[in-house]
Write a protein that holds these residues in place. Sequence first.
Motif, PDB file in Angstrom:
ATOM      1  N   MET A  89       0.829  -1.214   0.000  1.00 40.55           N
ATOM      2  CA  MET A  89       0.000   0.000   0.000  1.00 40.55           C
ATOM      3  C   MET A  89       0.857   1.254   0.000  1.00 40.55           C
ATOM      4  SD  MET A  89      -2.851   1.088   2.802  1.00 40.55           S
ATOM      5  CE  MET A  89      -3.623   2.697   2.769  1.00 40.55           C
ATOM      6  N   THR A  90       1.943   1.236   0.731  1.00 38.25           N
ATOM      7  CA  THR A  90       2.811   2.407   0.802  1.00 38.25           C
ATOM      8  C   THR A  90       4.210   2.036   0.354  1.00 38.25           C
ATOM      9  OG1 THR A  90       3.340   1.947   3.106  1.00 38.25           O
ATOM     10  CG2 THR A  90       1.498   3.407   2.692  1.00 38.25           C
ATOM     11  N   THR A  99     -10.396   3.481   2.946  1.00 42.97           N
ATOM     12  CA  THR A  99      -9.780   4.804   2.905  1.00 42.97           C
ATOM     13  C   THR A  99     -10.488   5.731   1.919  1.00 42.97           C
ATOM     14  OG1 THR A  99      -8.161   3.983   1.299  1.00 42.97           O
ATOM     15  CG2 THR A  99      -7.513   3.976   3.609  1.00 42.97           C
ATOM     16  N   HIS A 107      -1.834   6.270  -0.596  1.00 37.64           N
ATOM     17  CA  HIS A 107      -1.363   4.946  -1.012  1.00 37.64           C
ATOM     18  C   HIS A 107       0.104   4.923  -1.417  1.00 37.64           C
ATOM     19  CE1 HIS A 107      -5.087   2.535  -0.952  1.00 37.64           C
ATOM     20  NE2 HIS A 107      -5.687   3.694  -1.150  1.00 37.64           N
ATOM     21  N   ASN A 108       0.764   6.055  -1.414  1.00 37.74           N
ATOM     22  CA  ASN A 108       2.168   6.093  -1.836  1.00 37.74           C
ATOM     23  C   ASN A 108       3.107   6.700  -0.805  1.00 37.74           C
ATOM     24  OD1 ASN A 108       2.601   5.366  -4.975  1.00 37.74           O
ATOM     25  ND2 ASN A 108       0.539   6.174  -4.649  1.00 37.74           N
ATOM     26  N   GLU A 121     -10.855   5.002  -5.728  1.00 40.79           N
ATOM     27  CA  GLU A 121     -10.439   3.659  -5.333  1.00 40.79           C
ATOM     28  C   GLU A 121     -11.058   2.598  -6.233  1.00 40.79           C
ATOM     29  OE1 GLU A 121     -10.365   2.559  -1.222  1.00 40.79           O
ATOM     30  OE2 GLU A 121      -8.388   3.516  -1.252  1.00 40.79           O
ATOM     31  N   THR A 170      -1.346   2.456  -7.141  1.00 40.17           N
ATOM     32  CA  THR A 170      -2.759   2.779  -6.978  1.00 40.17           C
ATOM     33  C   THR A 170      -3.464   1.622  -6.285  1.00 40.17           C
ATOM     34  OG1 THR A 170      -3.271   1.886  -9.175  1.00 40.17           O
ATOM     35  CG2 THR A 170      -2.892   4.252  -9.016  1.00 40.17           C
ATOM     36  N   PRO A 171      -4.545   1.905  -5.543  1.00 41.53           N
ATOM     37  CA  PRO A 171      -5.282   0.831  -4.875  1.00 41.53           C
ATOM     38  C   PRO A 171      -5.911  -0.117  -5.889  1.00 41.53           C
ATOM     39  CG  PRO A 171      -6.504   2.902  -4.772  1.00 41.53           C
ATOM     40  CD  PRO A 171      -5.147   3.233  -5.304  1.00 41.53           C
TER      41      PRO A 171
END
Length: 426
Positions: free
Chosen positions: A1-2, A352, A132-133, A73, A198-199
């Motif tokens: 996710m990150t 989120t 997400h980054n 999302e 990206t999610p």
Amino acid sequence: MTNTNKQWLGLPLNLLWGYIAIAVFMTGDGFELAFLSHYITGLGFTPAEASFAFTLYGLAAALSAWISGVVAEIITPQKTMFIGFVMWAVFHVLFLVFGLGHANYALILLFYGIRGFAYPLFLYSFIVIIIHNVKSDSSSSALGWYWAVYSIGIGVAGSYIPSFTIPLMGELGTLWTALAFCVAGGLIAMVSLRNVNTPTRMHNLTTREKFSELSRAVTLLYTNKNILCSSIVRIINTLSLFGFAVIMPMMFVDKLGFTTSEWLQVWAVFFFTTIFSNIFWGIVSEKMGWMKVVRWFGCIGMALSSLAFYYIPLWAGHNFAMALIPAISLGIFVAAFVPMAAVFPALEPHHTGAAISVYNLSAGLSNFLAPAIAVVLLPWFDTLGVVIAYTALYLIAFVICHFIDVEQPGFERKARYADDGALKVS
């Protein structure tokens, strides 16, 4: 996710061009703020008709902001930004050619309203990309930079550039120039963000499941008390910002003798201050704690700054230097609410997009409620009554913050009992 990409003073360098895209796009979007209502009345429409166009625009923008996080999302933030960018460009052209160009009020409302729906899809989807980054314990500073470039675009460049272009090419020519900035910002975003994380969790959901997730942007307000409390605090956050833009020109110009240009310069200093204070509080809140910064510097700071914005000019009279003091103070402390953008997704880590949508809705409601409070109170209690109402609401937000239970990365509380049975927190 990150990920763990490099940062500079909290700015994620892998997203640098995305931030630049936001600044450029919002510069074009902000061109019209200072003169469009005057231009519409110049076409022969009443001030009430011009005001209704802006009201419709605001309602469309609030609705779009509400759904933008979830939509980003579901279909990816990049696709959502692309849709918003293209919609903005297409309906801006239609607005200029067929709405303003033909002085057609129905088409002005239609095309300007749809354009109002477009820009939040571009603007707020970038928040999803940030979440997400960027590591969760660095999200506050990254979001501080986000609001800083937003201020640079809509508040500084978006107001400053038209002061040169209007004398050269007129108001309509300036509106066409705005298209160039927004197209440039959109293209920068499409190129620079195409390969960022990206999610993907929602890509394989059924249509029914996607609509269910979209509805979560509504249900979170009554299923999660922390989200509800955070929403109230975020609504209160910018009441003075949007409210003072409506009521203070009357006080400064009509009562204190400031010229319109002097008042605009005071307000420009406020916006200029937020560029740096957004970044500052984003970084400080990661060290001091999200809610501590919001509660003690955001709520209390804004309560005192709101009072100062009224009483200092009232005491000093037509004194430009003294008027800058509360403007700078307001610019410093309004940005202390920046951590709220990190609080919402932290409260709903599995949803989120929906959490960010509630955050966006709260921002839109603040924009709507601030002048509404002024409209209701001004006839009965004058400017002071509105200022006291805003101040009281900031103090209420101070109390509400106490009931928001959010776990900030790096700030987990460890409770233990000493031998004598007293509870200690370390």
